[in-house]
Structures are given as structure tokens and as C-alpha cells.
Motif scaffolding. Sequence first.
Motif, PDB file in Angstrom:
ATOM      1  N   ASP A  94       0.930  -1.212  -0.101  1.00 54.39           N
ATOM      2  CA  ASP A  94      -0.093   0.028   0.205  1.00 54.39           C
ATOM      3  C   ASP A  94       1.001   1.362  -0.137  1.00 54.39           C
ATOM      4  O   ASP A  94       0.786   2.230  -0.618  1.00 54.39           O
ATOM      5  N   ALA A  95       1.824   1.287   0.867  1.00 53.82           N
ATOM      6  CA  ALA A  95       2.734   2.181   0.856  1.00 53.82           C
ATOM      7  C   ALA A  95       3.531   2.606  -0.356  1.00 53.82           C
ATOM      8  O   ALA A  95       3.620   3.599  -0.878  1.00 53.82           O
ATOM      9  N   GLN A 136       2.618   5.840  -7.525  1.00 49.81           N
ATOM     10  CA  GLN A 136       1.339   6.570  -8.305  1.00 49.81           C
ATOM     11  C   GLN A 136       1.600   8.037  -8.282  1.00 49.81           C
ATOM     12  O   GLN A 136       1.661   8.614  -9.334  1.00 49.81           O
ATOM     13  N   ARG A 137       2.346   8.747  -7.100  1.00 49.83           N
ATOM     14  CA  ARG A 137       2.354  10.050  -7.200  1.00 49.83           C
ATOM     15  C   ARG A 137       3.625  10.447  -8.142  1.00 49.83           C
ATOM     16  O   ARG A 137       3.522  11.343  -8.602  1.00 49.83           O
ATOM     17  N   ASN A 174       3.030   1.445  -3.382  1.00 51.10           N
ATOM     18  CA  ASN A 174       2.001   1.881  -4.685  1.00 51.10           C
ATOM     19  C   ASN A 174       1.630   3.509  -4.467  1.00 51.10           C
ATOM     20  O   ASN A 174       1.580   4.025  -5.502  1.00 51.10           O
ATOM     21  N   THR A 175       1.193   3.717  -3.233  1.00 55.11           N
ATOM     22  CA  THR A 175       1.080   5.189  -3.160  1.00 55.11           C
ATOM     23  C   THR A 175       1.968   6.156  -3.539  1.00 55.11           C
ATOM     24  O   THR A 175       1.853   7.100  -4.093  1.00 55.11           O
TER      25      THR A 175
END
Length: 381
Positions: free
Chosen positions: A150-151, A157-158, A153-154
Motif C-alpha cells: 500500500d505504501a 502513483q504519485r 503503490n501510493t
Amino acid sequence: MAAKISRGGNKLEFIDLKKQYELMKAAVDSRIQAVLSHGQFIMGPEVKELEDKLAVYTGSQHAITCASGTDALMIALMALGVGPGDEIITTPFSFIATAEVISVLHATPVFVDIDPRTYNIDASRLEEAITANTKAIIAVSLYGQCADFDAINTIAQRHSVTVIEDGAQSFGATYKGRRSCNLSAIGCTSFFPSKPLGGYGDGGACFTNDADLASKIKQIRVHGQDRRYHHPMIGINGRLDTLQAAVLLAKFECFAQEVEARIQIGNRYSELLAGAVVTPFIEPHNTSVYAQYTVQVDDREMVQSELKKSKIPTAVHYPVPLHLQPAFATLGYKAGDFPISEAAARRVISLPMGPYLSKSDQRAVAEALIEATALKTLAAR
Ligand SMILES: Cc1ncc(COP(=O)(O)O)c(C=O)c1O
């Protein structure tokens, strides 16, 4: 003093593939015989059957098998169009294949140190390594526990960066209830014989929910061809043999039970060894398949030689972090650049592990290890 081990004369294996074969002989033999009878050794029906089952198991829309875990990673990078000038961020604490494929494609591996508790890439250090040239992040789910996707991918994505999971060691593990290999744009795994789901030779797979990437991966696996002798892109010969698919189908029947057994055996080791060595830390939102059950000790060489006297095989995953491997010397890293990986590389030791490890063998391993570490404490007095 060497710990006493009684196994009725059977040698304790680091990973006992013979025992597994004895238990699954009928299913494996009949699957192999079916391939020998139909004779479709390349891309036979077992390949598609396996891919369908792997897709359902992971929850991915597309599972594309290939010739090895290394090929899975390379095909994934090729599908993203990775080439010279691109930077790929990854961990220095992994098997060489993770970073090797980046160099094979003439892109540049950029290492980021690990979380000391999980041995996986430290997501909080990712952002400082991202540049305008960063194309992808390969996060390894080491020893059977998923990285913090999760961390990761976030952050990715940014910065419009693609995330690949190197799930060679984590097939069957879960992260927040989701299965390894379905946690990022592309998941890759290995079916090397000693892996949690292992064939009787090399094998691997890519997983994705992106139809376009899936179609590229399928083409690259077969020389970049979209139909026979038509090649819109450069690819490789990266297919999984039908015979390996057949073996994997037979083994897959017992895989869920084996994963359960692995978890129980891992937990039991941690109970037996608590306080004596640094046992694996598993995030509460994760389950580990313990591809390796790996602990940290102070004097690894001494501990390893004591265990050897008790006929207990051990292994070190991995003694030299990737940034210090001669093969990557041209990247210009030096000792001290990734101190957490370097400390782990000095201290880790993996113990015999597998779904059929008996309680008595496990106890004997734990006793011998506790004894060896106590020797070290005594010597220090
Ligand atoms: C973390 C990791 N990545 C990649 C690979 C490469 O897989 P294979 O041996 O199937 O090519 C392995 C296998 O040892 C691995 O452990």
C-alpha cells in the motif's frame, strides 16, 4: 556438545522434496504420464489449466506462466519497455536475479535499504531515490512475507512509476487479506523446486490485472510473436514446459494445506526460539509462507559449524548484499551505503523448513541452535 537428533537414520534435509514426492507420487506420476501420452510438450493444455488456477488463487485477472522467476521479472520489465537510461529502484538484500534483470536490459538498478524488521524494502526511503528517470520499483517479498505494497503503490502513483512485486519467495502469502503477486501492477513468482510452490525444474509466472500488459507479457514470452512467425516486438523464449505445468498442477492440489503447515511450523519455530535468537517479525496484517525460516545470530560462522556437527543443514540468504557484488561494481556503490542490508547479510541464517518438517526434527533444530548460541554467550564471559 552436539545436540542429539534421532530420525530413524533419515538425513535431515534443508528442504525435504523427497518426502513431498512420496506423499504426492500418484498425482504427480499420473500428471506426467498424461503429458507423455498426449505429447504436447510446448504450451500443452496443462499450461492453460495451471494459469487458470493460478489466476483464481491469486485473484489476478491474468496469470502468465514462464520459464523461471528470473524470466518473469525480465519479461515484466520488457513489457514496461525498460531499457537504457531507465532507473529501476529495488532492494540490495535479495537474490541477484532481482537486480540482474535490470542490468541485462541495460537499465540501472538503484538500491534502497531495507526495513530491519521485515528485511523488505523500506517504503519510507523510496521517495528520495526517485528521479525523472525512474521507471519502476521492484519490491521483493523476502523470505515469504510481502513488502508494504500500500505504501509503495501510493508513492509510485504519485510519481507515475510502475510497481513490480518480486514474489519469488512469497507465493501463497497474504498482505491485508490479499494474495501475494496480486498487490501491484505486475507480480512475478518462481516455481524453482525449493520455492513454496515448486516444480521439478525451472518455472515462473507473471500476474496482472491490466489486459494490455498481459498481452505484451504473453507475446514477449514467445519471441514477441502475435501469431506464428509474425513478431511485432522483441521477445524471448520464455515458456513454461508442459511437463513442469503438469507437476505444478499435481502439487497445487495440496498447496493450501502446505501453506497452512508452513505457517504453523514457522510459528512453532518462533515459539521454540523466542529469546535465544532474533526470530522473524511478521507484520500483523501479513501472513508469511516462510520460503525461508531465517533468524539472526551474533556469530554466524560458529553457529553454522556447531549445527553442522549436529548434522543440521543451514543456509545463508544472502551473505553479500547486491550493491557489494562484484557484478555490480560499475554502479559505484561502496560498503556502508546500505548499513541495514549489510548488517542483515552478516547475521542471517536460515533453518531447515518445509511443510513436512516433523515436530521432533524441528525441536532438535531449535535445541541445537539454542545450544550453539549459548556457547557463544559462554565464550564471551
Ligand atoms: C527473490 C528472488 N527473486 C528471483 C528469483 C529467481 O527465480 P528463478 O530461480 O526461478 O529464476 C529467486 C529465486 O531464487 C528469488 O529468491
